[in-house]
Structure formats: structure tokens, C-alpha cells
Design a protein around this motif. Structure first.
Motif, PDB file in Angstrom:
ATOM      1  N   UNK A  65       0.846  -1.200   0.000  1.00 10.06           N
ATOM      2  CA  UNK A  65       0.000   0.000   0.000  1.00 10.06           C
ATOM      3  C   UNK A  65       0.878   1.245   0.000  1.00 10.06           C
ATOM      4  N   UNK A  66       0.382   2.308  -0.595  1.00  7.40           N
ATOM      5  CA  UNK A  66       1.168   3.537  -0.711  1.00  7.40           C
ATOM      6  C   UNK A  66       1.118   4.274   0.624  1.00  7.40           C
ATOM      7  N   UNK A  67       1.817   3.704   1.623  1.00  4.43           N
ATOM      8  CA  UNK A  67       1.824   4.262   2.967  1.00  4.43           C
ATOM      9  C   UNK A  67       3.266   4.406   3.450  1.00  4.43           C
ATOM     10  N   UNK A  68       3.483   5.389   4.289  1.00  6.64           N
ATOM     11  CA  UNK A  68       4.817   5.624   4.835  1.00  6.64           C
ATOM     12  C   UNK A  68       5.270   4.422   5.678  1.00  6.64           C
ATOM     13  N   UNK A  69       6.483   3.964   5.401  1.00  2.62           N
ATOM     14  CA  UNK A  69       7.064   2.878   6.186  1.00  2.62           C
ATOM     15  C   UNK A  69       6.541   1.500   5.857  1.00  2.62           C
ATOM     16  N   UNK A  70       5.810   1.329   4.737  1.00  2.31           N
ATOM     17  CA  UNK A  70       5.208   0.032   4.405  1.00  2.31           C
ATOM     18  C   UNK A  70       6.272  -1.047   4.211  1.00  2.31           C
ATOM     19  N   UNK A  71       7.333  -0.725   3.475  1.00  2.06           N
ATOM     20  CA  UNK A  71       8.385  -1.720   3.223  1.00  2.06           C
ATOM     21  C   UNK A  71       9.172  -2.027   4.494  1.00  2.06           C
ATOM     22  N   UNK A  72       9.464  -1.000   5.289  1.00  7.94           N
ATOM     23  CA  UNK A  72      10.254  -1.221   6.499  1.00  7.94           C
ATOM     24  C   UNK A  72       9.512  -2.120   7.493  1.00  7.94           C
ATOM     25  N   UNK A  73       8.192  -2.048   7.511  1.00  4.87           N
ATOM     26  CA  UNK A  73       7.412  -2.915   8.399  1.00  4.87           C
ATOM     27  C   UNK A  73       7.582  -4.380   8.001  1.00  4.87           C
ATOM     28  N   UNK A  74       7.550  -4.642   6.698  1.00  3.96           N
ATOM     29  CA  UNK A  74       7.724  -6.012   6.206  1.00  3.96           C
ATOM     30  C   UNK A  74       9.114  -6.526   6.546  1.00  3.96           C
ATOM     31  N   UNK A  75      10.128  -5.697   6.319  1.00  4.45           N
ATOM     32  CA  UNK A  75      11.505  -6.115   6.577  1.00  4.45           C
ATOM     33  C   UNK A  75      11.745  -6.340   8.073  1.00  4.45           C
ATOM     34  N   UNK A  76      11.107  -5.534   8.902  1.00  7.21           N
ATOM     35  CA  UNK A  76      11.248  -5.696  10.354  1.00  7.21           C
ATOM     36  C   UNK A  76      10.685  -7.039  10.810  1.00  7.21           C
ATOM     37  N   UNK A  77       9.552  -7.418  10.250  1.00  5.19           N
ATOM     38  CA  UNK A  77       8.941  -8.695  10.619  1.00  5.19           C
ATOM     39  C   UNK A  77       9.816  -9.865  10.164  1.00  5.19           C
ATOM     40  N   UNK A  78      10.346  -9.783   8.962  1.00  4.69           N
ATOM     41  CA  UNK A  78      11.234 -10.848   8.477  1.00  4.69           C
ATOM     42  C   UNK A  78      12.444 -10.986   9.388  1.00  4.69           C
ATOM     43  N   UNK A  79      12.980  -9.854   9.817  1.00  3.75           N
ATOM     44  CA  UNK A  79      14.127  -9.880  10.731  1.00  3.75           C
ATOM     45  C   UNK A  79      13.749 -10.503  12.073  1.00  3.75           C
ATOM     46  N   UNK A  80      12.561 -10.184  12.563  1.00  2.00           N
ATOM     47  CA  UNK A  80      12.103 -10.730  13.852  1.00  2.00           C
ATOM     48  C   UNK A  80      12.060 -12.255  13.826  1.00  2.00           C
ATOM     49  N   UNK A  81      11.676 -12.815  12.684  1.00  2.47           N
ATOM     50  CA  UNK A  81      11.572 -14.268  12.561  1.00  2.47           C
ATOM     51  C   UNK A  81      12.885 -14.908  12.093  1.00  2.47           C
ATOM     52  N   UNK A  82      13.975 -14.137  12.110  1.00  2.85           N
ATOM     53  CA  UNK A  82      15.307 -14.618  11.709  1.00  2.85           C
ATOM     54  C   UNK A  82      15.328 -15.085  10.257  1.00  2.85           C
ATOM     55  N   UNK A  83      14.614 -14.350   9.404  1.00  2.00           N
ATOM     56  CA  UNK A  83      14.602 -14.630   7.967  1.00  2.00           C
ATOM     57  C   UNK A  83      15.614 -13.691   7.313  1.00  2.00           C
ATOM     58  N   UNK A  84      16.561 -14.252   6.577  1.00  2.00           N
ATOM     59  CA  UNK A  84      17.632 -13.467   5.977  1.00  2.00           C
ATOM     60  C   UNK A  84      17.238 -13.003   4.580  1.00  2.00           C
TER      61      UNK A  84
END
Length: 280
Positions: free
Chosen positions: A204-223
Motif C-alpha cells: 500500500x502507498x503508505x509511509x514505512x510500508x516496506x520497512x514494516x515487512x523487513x522488520x517482521x522478516x528480521x524478527x523471525x530470523x529470515x535473511x
């Protein structure tokens, strides 16, 4: 026997990658003029497997191939990373002082720009395939014409190698994907042994949309190993994100996909497979 559709001729880098990936197995190579034709073969016959280049360490991503993969309905079941070495070859009767043109695929010519700059009198001519350039010169006995291809292709077609390893960067690797009809995927890779995945989604065209996805991947130890964005035609300033991830826990990977799905639009798993070997 496995039937493998490739873009290019026998002796091409696609041919080499296919034989290395399916080393020790009987394979029949189906040569295609274009990448579109590779996927057309799979659509016509679901038992056919495709081998297609997706990125190169020098030339970068093959953007059109990402679109073809997404639209094809196939799934990625494997990958192979091939060390690319180029040579310049000609007819046995020719030599440096008789050649005036060099024929090859545009990507191969780009990977040898330094070499071509040292030989400004040689005209570069683009062709559909590296091995095909050598084959065409030999078949039609094109005196004065040289080809850039692999040494294996030069030898296959009886060409004389003038110089080997002419690529600008000696750390030149191309990554190839193995794709097939989804109904055949389980026969080609055990799902519980996968440790890599390719995804595509929009946001979605929202501020921080990509960073939210990347943060979740990092939380689950996904490289995250790769991210490639492509514009969505007809939707200004909107993009598709092609992402490669690796993981060592299948359950946590599945949990990460469930977690990011609500944050994305049209998330699609292009394939789950084993992290590919790299051959020198």
C-alpha cells in the motif's frame, strides 16, 4: 529422463547450468530462441522443466525474466550459480589479423567491454546466443568473424580459441532458476528440505510500508538476500517487490509469511527450494 527447456543452443551457459544442476541424471535439452519460448514449452507440456537465468553479478538482474516468471504460473524448485568464463574464437583458418567482427549475446558483450575497448577495430555484433554465434560462424563458414562464448562451446563447434577468460571481472557468476509446473514441484524438491524462497508482492502507498515487512522478516530470523523493485505498469509510483529470503527453520519461515501477508498486496510465493550450489 528429464527434459529441460533452455534459452540458447547446446553448449550455451544455460546448457552447462542444466547439466551441472542435474549432474548424473539423463537429460534432454530443448533449445529455445527466447525465454518466452521456454515458458511456452512448459505450458504445452507440464512434464518439461525450465532453466532460466535471473541475475548476473556484473550485468545485474534480468528484469524481463522476473515478469515472465511471475506471469508464467510456474514455480521455482531450484537454482544454480555458474561461473561465467568467456573466450574469443574464430574459424581455424582465421587469426587476429583477419577478423573484423565479434558476434555474441548483448550480455556477454557487456561483460567483455574492457576487452572490446582494447580492440576498437573489431565491430561488436549482437546475437541471440553465445554458443549460437559460434555455431553460426562455423556452419556458414563466415571468414573474418569471431564469437564470444564459452570455451566448451568453441570446442564443440570446432572453433579456434584466440584467447580465453576475456571477461572483465573474473568473479562473474550467473544465477539460474529451475522452474516447472506447480503440479510437478514435489517430484523435483522435498518441501521439508527447502531453505530459500522467492516472493513477489506490492505494498500500500503508505509511509514505512516496506520497512514494516523487513522488520517482521528480521524478527523471525529470515535473511533477506535480494530485493528487486519493478514499476507496476499503469500505476504511477507503485512497485512490485521481488524478494529472495533464506531460512533455517521452515516453521518460522511459514510464520513470517503469515505475519507479512496482511501488510502486503497480492503476495505470491514464486518458489521454495534449496540454496543453490556455486560452480567455479
Amino acid at each position: 529422463m528429464k527434459r529441460i527447456a533452455i534459452q540458447g543452443q547446446i553448449g550455451s551457459f544455460h546448457d552447462m547450468a542444466a547439466h551441472l544442476y542435474f549432474e548424473g541424471e539423463q537429460v534432454q535439452i530443448i533449445c529455445c530462441a527466447t525465454f518466452e519460448e521456454v515458458y511456452d514449452n512448459i505450458r504445452r507440456d507440464p512434464t518439461i522443466i525450465g532453466m532460466t537465468a535471473i541475475e548476473n553479478t556484473i550485468a545485474g538482474s534480468l528484469l524481463h525474466n522476473y515478469e515472465l516468471l511471475r506471469d508464467s504460473g510456474t514455480t521455482v524448485v531450484g537454482e544454480h550459480k555458474l561461473h561465467i568464463r568467456h573466450c574469443i574464437c574464430c574459424l581455424p583458418e582465421d587469426d587476429w589479423d583477419t577478423i573484423d567482427e565479434i558476434h555474441s549475446h548483448p550480455v556477454a558483450l557487456m561483460q567483455c567491454r574492457g576487452f572490446l575497448a582494447q580492440h576498437p577495430k573489431l565491430k561488436a555484433v549482437e546475437t541471440e546466443d553465445t554458443a549460437g554465434a559460434a555455431e553460426n560462424i562455423m556452419t556458414h563458414q563466415l571468414r573474418g568473424k569471431a564469437a564470444i562464448c564459452s570455451a566448451e562451446a568453441a570446442q564443440l563447434h570446432g572453433m579456434k580459441i584466440l584467447e580465453d577468460s576475456i571477461e572483465d571481472n573474473k568473479h562473474n557468476f550467473t544465477r539460474f532458476l529451475v522452474v516447472c509446473d506447480p503440479r510437478k514441484a514435489d517430484f523435483l524438491r522435498p518441501l521439508n528440505e527447502t531453505d530459500k524462497s522467492s516472493l513477489v508482492f506490492s505494498l500500500p502507498h503508505e509511509e514505512g510500508a516496506l520497512s514494516k515487512v523487513l522488520t517482521i522478516l528480521s524478527f523471525y530470523s529470515i535473511n533477506l538476500t535480494k530485493i528487486q523493485s519493478l514499476p507496476i505498469i499503469g500505476h504511477e509510483w507503485e512497485y512490485l517487490f521481488y524478494v529472495d529470503v533464506t531460512y533455517n527453520n521452515l516453521i518460522r519461515y511459514r510464520q513470517s509469511i503469515d505475519a507479512i501477508t496482511p501488510l502486503t498486496k497480492e503476495l505470491k510465493i514464486l518458489g521454495e527450494y534449496r540454496n543453490g550450489k556455486q560452480t567455479n
